[in-house]
Design an enzyme around this catalytic site. Sequence first.
Site, PDB file in Angstrom:
ATOM      1  N   ARG A 135      14.165  -7.560   0.432  1.00  0.00           N
ATOM      2  CA  ARG A 135      13.131  -8.121   1.291  1.00  0.00           C
ATOM      3  C   ARG A 135      13.081  -9.637   1.160  1.00  0.00           C
ATOM      4  NH1 ARG A 135       8.696  -4.071  -0.943  1.00  0.00           N
ATOM      5  NH2 ARG A 135       9.934  -4.476  -2.789  1.00  0.00           N
ATOM      6  N   ASN A 173       5.240  -9.887   5.666  1.00  0.00           N
ATOM      7  CA  ASN A 173       4.767  -8.886   4.706  1.00  0.00           C
ATOM      8  C   ASN A 173       4.868  -9.475   3.309  1.00  0.00           C
ATOM      9  OD1 ASN A 173       3.885  -6.043   4.312  1.00  0.00           O
ATOM     10  ND2 ASN A 173       5.695  -5.988   2.982  1.00  0.00           N
ATOM     11  N   GLU A 174       3.766  -9.555   2.636  1.00  0.00           N
ATOM     12  CA  GLU A 174       3.764 -10.050   1.254  1.00  0.00           C
ATOM     13  C   GLU A 174       4.610 -11.315   1.116  1.00  0.00           C
ATOM     14  OE1 GLU A 174       4.871  -6.771  -1.271  1.00  0.00           O
ATOM     15  OE2 GLU A 174       2.836  -5.983  -1.233  1.00  0.00           O
ATOM     16  N   GLU A 333      -2.363  -1.988   1.685  1.00  0.00           N
ATOM     17  CA  GLU A 333      -1.532  -1.038   0.942  1.00  0.00           C
ATOM     18  C   GLU A 333      -2.170  -0.712  -0.391  1.00  0.00           C
ATOM     19  OE1 GLU A 333       2.370  -2.442  -0.016  1.00  0.00           O
ATOM     20  OE2 GLU A 333       2.775  -3.168   1.998  1.00  0.00           O
ATOM     21  N   TRP A 341       8.412   1.226  -9.062  1.00  0.00           N
ATOM     22  CA  TRP A 341       9.017  -0.051  -9.463  1.00  0.00           C
ATOM     23  C   TRP A 341       8.625  -0.514 -10.863  1.00  0.00           C
ATOM     24  CZ3 TRP A 341       4.369  -2.494  -9.605  1.00  0.00           C
ATOM     25  CH2 TRP A 341       3.440  -2.244  -8.590  1.00  0.00           C
ATOM     26  N   GLU A 381      12.784   3.150  -2.261  1.00  0.00           N
ATOM     27  CA  GLU A 381      11.415   3.588  -2.530  1.00  0.00           C
ATOM     28  C   GLU A 381      11.245   5.106  -2.395  1.00  0.00           C
ATOM     29  OE1 GLU A 381       8.769   0.129  -2.324  1.00  0.00           O
ATOM     30  OE2 GLU A 381       9.427   0.041  -0.241  1.00  0.00           O
ATOM     31  N   PHE A 383      11.086   7.375  -4.554  1.00  0.00           N
ATOM     32  CA  PHE A 383      10.135   7.999  -5.479  1.00  0.00           C
ATOM     33  C   PHE A 383       8.783   7.294  -5.514  1.00  0.00           C
ATOM     34  CE2 PHE A 383      14.064   9.992  -6.624  1.00  0.00           C
ATOM     35  CZ  PHE A 383      13.658  11.326  -6.637  1.00  0.00           C
ATOM     36  N   HIS A 384       8.513   6.499  -4.479  1.00  0.00           N
ATOM     37  CA  HIS A 384       7.170   5.924  -4.323  1.00  0.00           C
ATOM     38  C   HIS A 384       6.321   6.952  -3.576  1.00  0.00           C
ATOM     39  CE1 HIS A 384       3.949   3.244  -3.170  1.00  0.00           C
ATOM     40  NE2 HIS A 384       4.499   2.253  -3.859  1.00  0.00           N
TER      41      HIS A 384
HETATM   42  C1  GLA Z   1       4.925  -3.689  -1.449  1.00  0.00           C
HETATM   43  C2  GLA Z   1       5.573  -3.683  -0.087  1.00  0.00           C
HETATM   44  C3  GLA Z   1       5.834  -2.304   0.433  1.00  0.00           C
HETATM   45  C4  GLA Z   1       6.283  -1.395  -0.653  1.00  0.00           C
HETATM   46  C5  GLA Z   1       5.285  -1.392  -1.724  1.00  0.00           C
HETATM   47  C6  GLA Z   1       5.623  -0.421  -2.815  1.00  0.00           C
HETATM   48  O1  GLA Z   1       3.569  -3.771  -1.413  1.00  0.00           O
HETATM   49  O2  GLA Z   1       4.835  -4.380   0.863  1.00  0.00           O
HETATM   50  O3  GLA Z   1       6.774  -2.407   1.435  1.00  0.00           O
HETATM   51  O4  GLA Z   1       7.489  -1.841  -1.136  1.00  0.00           O
HETATM   52  O5  GLA Z   1       5.238  -2.677  -2.294  1.00  0.00           O
HETATM   53  O6  GLA Z   1       4.677  -0.393  -3.808  1.00  0.00           O
END
Ligand code: GLA
Length: 700
Positions: A135, A173-174, A333, A341, A381, A383-384
């Site tokens: 990302r 995003n972030e 989120e 992670w 992701e 296993f998230h």
């Molecule tokens: C971040 C990202 C998401 C995802 C989550 C997983 O917040 O924005 O895309 O990767 O972490 O916890």
Amino acid sequence: MQHADNWPLGHGPNAQRREFRWPQLLTADGKGIAYGGDYNPDQWPESVWDDDIRLMKKAHVNVVALGIFSWDKLQPTEYEWDFTWLDTIIDKLGSNGISVDLASMTATAPMWLYEKYPEVLPVEANGDVINAGSRQSWSAESPIFKRFALEVCKRLAERYKDNPYVTAWHIGNEYGWNQRHDYSKNSEDAFRRWCKRKYGTIDALNEAWGTAFWSQHLNSFSEVLVPRHMGADSMVNPAQQLDYERFGSDSIKEFYKAERDMIESICPDKPITTNFMVSTDQCVMDYADWSDEVDFVSNDHYFTAGRTHVDELACSDSLVSGFANGRPWYLMEHSTSAVQWKPLNARKRHGEMTRDALEHVALGADAICFFQWRQSRSGAETFHSAMVPHAGEDSKLFREVCELGATLEALSKAGVQGSEVMAGDTAILFDADCEWMTRCETLPSMQLNHFHAVRDWYYAFLDAGARADVVPLRGDWSAYRTIVMPTMVNISEQAARRVREFVCAGGRVIIDYATGLMDENFHAALGGYPGMLRDIAGVRSEEVVILGEADGEPDALQLDSGATVRLWANDVTSVGEGAQVLARYVGPEAQDMELDDVPAIVQHPFGEGVSWYIGCDLSVEAKAKFLCEHVTGQPQEAPSIIHTVRGDEHATYHFYLARDKKAHTITFEGEPVVAFRARTDANSAQLERSGMLVTKIARK
Ligand code: GLA
Ligand code: GLA
């Protein structure tokens, strides 16, 4: 707990702040608490989409954040665009009452772009180019990348500006998580321009950076460098590093603004946000500053497993609420259960998901969203956890997701959405500059951490039965009765002046150890610590005593109050007139360190107000004891319960939850609206483990 008169919180004067705009739902009146998550339909065959919609309706989902990582699907090659899949899914969602928070899709770029234009990649401190494939593998200062990103924004805005189902824009995003520090040539050029704007003359920069040290004098801005890696044991100029941190936040903010402005110029009517990353282990950007640039604040929060799970969440959320100026904010989120992670990824117990979600509402969230809707079948992701787990619809987790949707609907019906969190009477101050500075490697101790100090004071207030708010230093905290300055190593003259005015006018301040060591340019306080706050604190400290692990040296000290001190003790050599010493170092370790009988905690009247100087690193327990004895008074309410109040002109809403894993009997006010894992009698309730009670009191 104090529910002071200063309600609702803040809305401090801020000419620059954009008007608060909250996204509409597709409900009859557009209102309600938003519920949903990141939706990545492009990870699944179209045959799954109808099932997604069916399950979303079953779960009372009313919003999704769509297409965050979908750029490659939208623009499969440099000259091809494909909106058909996006049209289809937006239509399916909207016609089923699910609104869309549409991403600008620029968080990850397509592989063809990197292949053809590798110059968009950011560079690491040691000169290595970051590889494509994760990302934000792009430089915010790359003109080529910006051109491509803005083209995506433009086309998305043109296509969906009038689409009634798209009710908000989710830019990037972030931001900053992966490319916070970019040492590329483009970034260095931009840093030079940034420095020139800030300082005007190279002399001013030389003075601020203290370049007289180590032959670093600069003759012109073209000699300014980004603080690259300079070899194994070399140390960066900390003032330069701090400016580089500020620049990084500004640089990426400008990128965000360019995306936002492109979309807004075509589609002015839909509210815009970008999701922050605030939890007490991270605060990536200077969000107090960024908050001025969004229509509504949104945040991603991931839980801390263990004893502090509930407390940590409240502390983080309180700061988010501070960034939002007390307005409702959007939880973009969090996780239904484990993330993937960390080295060890604890799951949530059943019930904790709902408890956490409702706790976010208790702290001001009007949207409860998860990463992500359907758990991935492949990729990093896998296993998230997600709203629809690998196990599918027939699972404990999905049943709880459905129940939570219904619970949030009940809160919406009761009118919670739009109400604001009632302020406490204490503001613990947070400042991104201090947070960055305590990560610097050339302080007396590398174990300092501003945000952790904020957090520990927050916990101590909870333990003292008095919930505090976390408020940005830059915000308006003048109406609070007490402020806390936790490990604010570097403060500006202007900040010191505001604190002085606050105390003179009758405010109370707790000045923590390691606060006021230097100014905003990393220039040490001369004449004694805590520098510009010396007159307020009524102390003068000549030295810092670090307690470490060296063989034969004490790693802790005792106070005559019974508390144990670790890490840090200021050698206070004099106290001002009227000052009262509340605790001193005693015992053999203090004698060994030549600190016996030296003042450790000092109370000092100043103007109409009072200060408490804490010259040492106290444990949370010792902080709480100090608060009860001197600041808050003994607790009126059980410290094992968090009780928050939201309100508007129609009603107040009371939220009760336990901080620990135990069952509790509580007394409550008002009419129960939600009793999750709770049984209520006339005005007492039994909360089971992870239980939560929400009540309503209509205003007359
Ligand atoms: C971040 C990202 C998401 C995802 C989550 C997983 O917040 O924005 O895309 O990767 O972490 O916890
Ligand atoms: C070395 C250097 C000095 C100074 C000290 C600090 O000896 O020569 O310039 O940096 O370390 O301990």
